[in-house]
Write an enzyme that holds these catalytic residues in place. Structure first.
Site: not given
Ligand SMILES: *Cc1c(COP(=O)(O)O)cnc(C)c1O
Length: 384
Positions: A177, A202
């Site tokens: 991720d 983000k």
């Molecule tokens: C926010 C986030 C997610 C999930 O993403 P969404 O767009 O809110 O579904 C997954 N991994 C990380 C590290 C995040 O900050």
């Protein structure tokens, strides 16, 4: 063949050809659910119905794949929709996942509470403990290794290359991720990972105005399965959302530079403050992952966390006292945000191995003037 573009050039041009009909520099948003066929089954440019394919979504998918240096990009309605698609494409009931003890709370919830009842088991380990990772792998059953670096909110750094090697020795798919670093600072596929996951909500979107997620996959067969699910189950990104994300990505590099320099200045300013026990920021030489981050990333990012000496009471008071730093979940936008993980972003993992201490405050440092940000934090800190 044109030479391969550098990252900053690709961020603006990959998948972004001008509109051939009008010459519009910015391709239009294809706000359409369906496409007129020339004759039955004879499509124009391969487009039939937006759940299956849409030019605006394609432009985002091409762009993200180029930035991560991967073969196949797929975009989704949210980060979790991307993760859910990957899990279903890669796993079958009875399979087992090894994941970090510091993955995003929503990822843990998805794997444990949504996929758990469908027969997917998981083991949570400290990704910094390579022996523990090896021991958690069940031969023949573990199929996937899931990690996140830097981690949230403790900013732990894991060694992608080492973990990829351990995973591959056991035949696993290694997933990173990359939401916190963004491809501007870290490209996991280059370090040996198989799949990159993003919440484009983000840093990639970057303006806190659109939800989205993405997968970048090198393996053709796995990508084909994920593409099929995108079409057959429909968790796709909508055209306008895809367009906003593309628009955000164009400035990713310059935004990340400022996020990094602001966060480093704030980390240095707060390090050693009597009200704060620890500043968690990989850019500080005292951070346990500093050397690894310096080697694995091209910048230390815009996220940092603080542990308050005065416990939960002091942390909560601080989180509620800033003005520029606004109290809100999420991260990675141009504006600075303040988060109290124990009761906000990480409320879903309370009572699990992923629980966050209650004296922690997490900052998403924006790209405002750093003097204003520091003044805002100083005003909110307990006076000695
Ligand atoms: C926010 C986030 C997610 C999930 O993403 P969404 O767009 O809110 O579904 C997954 N991994 C990380 C590290 C995040 O900050």
């Amino acid at each position: 063949m044109a030479r391969k573009q550098h990252f900053d050039t690709a961020a603006i041009h990959a998948g972004q050809e001008f509109d051939p009909r009008t010459g519009a520099v910015i391709p239009p948003v294809y706000l359409t659910s369906t496409f007129v066929q020339k004759s039955i089954g004879e499509l124009r440019g391969g487009y039939e119905y937006t759940r299956g394919g849409n030019p605006t979504r394609d432009s985002l998918q091409t762009l993200i794949a180029a930035l991560e240096g991967g073969k196949h990009g797929l975009s989704f309605a949210s980060g979790l929709a991307a993760e859910d698609t990957l899990l279903r494409a890669a796993l079958s009931p009875g399979d087992h996942i090894v994941m970090g003890n510091d993955v995003y709370g929503g990822t843990h919830r998805l794997i444990e509470r949504v996929h758990g009842p469908w027969g997917i088991r998981n083991t949570v380990v400290d990704m910094g403990d390579l022996r523990a990772v090896e021991k958690a792998i069940i031969p023949g059953e573990t199929k996937l290794l899931w990690l996140e670096t830097p981690s949230n909110p403790m900013m732990k750094i894991s060694d992608i290359a080492e973990l990829a090697e351990i995973g591959h020795r056991a035949g696993l798919i290694v997933v990173v991720d990359n939401t916190f670093a963004s491809p501007a600072l870290q490209r996991p596929l280059v370090h040996g990972a198989d799949v990159v996951v993003h919440s484009t909500t983000k840093y990639l979107g970057g303006h806190s105005d659109v939800l989205g997620g993405a997968l970048v996959i090198n393996d053709d067969e796995l990508a084909e399965k994920a593409k099929f699910l995108q079409f057959a189950a429909g968790p796709v990104s909508a055209p306008l959302d895809a367009w906003l994300t593309v628009r955000g990505i164009k400035t990713l590099s310059v935004r990340m530079e400022r996020h990094c320099s602001n966060a480093l200045a704030i980390a240095r300013h707060l390090d050693g403050h009597p009200a704060i026990d620890t500043v968690y920021y990989p850019g500080l030489p005292g951070h346990p992952g500093h050397a690894l981050a310096a080697q694995q990333m091209s910048g230390f990012g815009g996220m940092l966390s603080l542990a308050f000496a005065g416990g939960a009471k002091a942390a909560r008071k601080f989180a509620e006292s800033t003005r520029l730093f606004q109290l809100a979940e999420s991260l990675g936008g141009v504006e600075s945000l303040m988060n109290y993980p124990a009761e906000m972003t990480h409320a879903s993992v309370r009572g699990t191995e992923l629980e966050v201490p209650d004296n922690i405050v997490r900052l998403s440092v924006g790209i405002e003037d750093v003097a204003d940000l520091i003044a805002d934090l100083d005003r909110a800190l307990p006076k000695k």
